[in-house]
Design an enzyme around this catalytic site. Structure first.
Site, mmCIF file in Angstrom:
data_model
loop_
_atom_site.group_PDB
_atom_site.id
_atom_site.type_symbol
_atom_site.label_atom_id
_atom_site.label_comp_id
_atom_site.label_asym_id
_atom_site.label_seq_id
_atom_site.Cartn_x
_atom_site.Cartn_y
_atom_site.Cartn_z
ATOM 1 N N GLY A 1 52.077 38.875 35.823
ATOM 2 C CA GLY A 1 52.718 40.146 35.477
ATOM 3 C C GLY A 1 54.084 40.270 36.125
ATOM 4 O O GLY A 1 54.597 39.331 36.740
ATOM 5 N N ALA A 2 54.688 41.436 35.977
ATOM 6 C CA ALA A 2 55.976 41.722 36.634
ATOM 7 C C ALA A 2 56.114 43.234 36.774
ATOM 8 O O ALA A 2 55.482 44.000 36.044
ATOM 9 C CB ALA A 2 57.136 41.168 35.824
ATOM 10 N N ASP A 3 56.953 43.616 37.711
ATOM 11 C CA ASP A 3 57.228 45.050 37.902
ATOM 12 C C ASP A 3 58.394 45.495 37.045
ATOM 13 O O ASP A 3 58.440 46.654 36.611
ATOM 14 C CB ASP A 3 57.488 45.324 39.388
ATOM 15 C CG ASP A 3 56.279 44.948 40.222
ATOM 16 O OD1 ASP A 3 55.226 45.561 40.014
ATOM 17 O OD2 ASP A 3 56.375 44.001 41.015
ATOM 18 N N GLU B 1 53.012 33.769 44.244
ATOM 19 C CA GLU B 1 53.424 33.859 42.837
ATOM 20 C C GLU B 1 54.685 33.033 42.596
ATOM 21 O O GLU B 1 54.818 32.364 41.572
ATOM 22 C CB GLU B 1 53.666 35.316 42.453
ATOM 23 C CG GLU B 1 52.381 36.114 42.327
ATOM 24 C CD GLU B 1 52.590 37.606 42.125
ATOM 25 O OE1 GLU B 1 51.656 38.258 41.649
ATOM 26 O OE2 GLU B 1 53.672 38.119 42.442
HETATM 27 C C1 5RP Z 1 51.918 41.279 42.242
HETATM 28 C C2 5RP Z 1 52.863 41.325 41.107
HETATM 29 C C3 5RP Z 1 52.382 41.938 39.856
HETATM 30 O O1 5RP Z 1 52.467 40.991 38.826
HETATM 31 C C4 5RP Z 1 53.252 43.124 39.535
HETATM 32 O O2 5RP Z 1 53.195 44.012 40.629
HETATM 33 C C5 5RP Z 1 52.796 43.848 38.265
HETATM 34 O O3 5RP Z 1 51.550 44.424 38.491
HETATM 35 P P1 5RP Z 1 50.797 45.225 37.350
HETATM 36 O O4 5RP Z 1 50.475 44.249 36.275
HETATM 37 O O5 5RP Z 1 49.570 45.784 38.030
HETATM 38 O O6 5RP Z 1 51.732 46.319 36.873
HETATM 39 O O7 5RP Z 1 53.988 40.892 41.172
HETATM 40 O O8 5RP Z 1 52.540 40.793 43.401
#
Ligand code: 5RP
Length: 225
Positions: free
Chosen positions: A86-88, A107
């Site tokens: 995933g990503a923020d 990651e």
């Molecule tokens: C964890 C990450 C996650 O991929 C990112 O925070 C996205 O999380 P989510 O899918 O719960 O929105 O980088 O370190």
């Protein structure tokens, strides 16, 4: 109609999992979106797909084990065929902010060894400029005050991440400083500057690591990259 972000995460994950092939070494991401991918991979494993997983966090390792995905040591392979994470935040140039879940170090290591890095996201994660989401910077505890002052010189306002009233500790025993850089106009320059601060273990800017971003938008998926 309100946007259903959970369903967008799920359909993005399901589209990404179609790119996993029999025999692949697969990087398993961390977070609520990646969780959908881990579950979908586990379902395929139950149907006979032969893959070996490399988790990006202790929590993903525990989930994958429980779901029956065979895991291997990252140091037993030279490269990883495909990783789904995933990503923020992400931009159209495929620059990312990651680390909201605190797993950015593993990651980034997994992404660096991966031939095809697929990021999955809901539609809220797409931005024109990175920086609305505070940038996670992982630091050695001994260096936290020094790193904070160096970050201030880069015009970042940092705070040590807290969880239940105490500092959040990463899987590797480090702290996370969440930094507000406002609008990040030049992610490459910022990444290089952060890499130059002693005591910084890693940061959540992922530059040149994602090959595709698959986004759920309503009931459709869109692919960037
Ligand atoms: C964890 C990450 C996650 O991929 C990112 O925070 C996205 O999380 P989510 O899918 O719960 O929105 O980088 O370190």
């Amino acid at each position: 109609m309100p946007v259903d972000l959970v369903s967008e995460k799920r359909i993005a994950a399901e589209a990404a999992v179609k790119l996993v092939k029999d025999g692949d070494v697969v990087g398993l991401g961390t977070g609520s979106t990646a969780e959908f991918a881990v579950k979908a991979i586990a379902a395929l494993v139950k149907q006979g797909l032969a893959v070996k997983g490399i988790p990006t966090s202790d929590s993903t390792a525990a989930m994958a084990e429980e779901l029956g995905i065979p895991l291997i040591d990252i140091n037993s392979v030279d490269q990883i065929d495909v990783t789904i994470d995933g990503a923020d935040e992400f931009t159209e140039q495929l620059y990312l902010i990651k680390g909201g879940g605190g797993a950015l170090l593993k990651e980034k290591i997994v992404a660096s060894k991966t031939i095809t890095q697929i990021i999955i996201a809901d539609s809220s994660k797409k931005v024109e400029f990175l920086g609305k989401f505070k940038l996670p910077v992982e630091v050695i505890p001994f260096a936290s005050r020094y790193v904070m002052s160096e970050i201030a010189k880069l015009n970042g306002a940092g705070a040590i991440r807290q969880m239940n009233g105490t500092p959040f500790i990463t899987d590797e025993g480090n702290l996370i400083i969440d930094v507000d850089f406002k609008k990040i106009e030049d992610p490459v320059a910022l990444s290089n500057a952060l890499n130059g601060i002693v005591g910084v273990v890693e940061h959540g800017l992922f530059i040149g690591l994602a090959h595709q971003v698959i986004v759920g938008i309503g009931t459709e998926v869109k692919v960037f990259g």
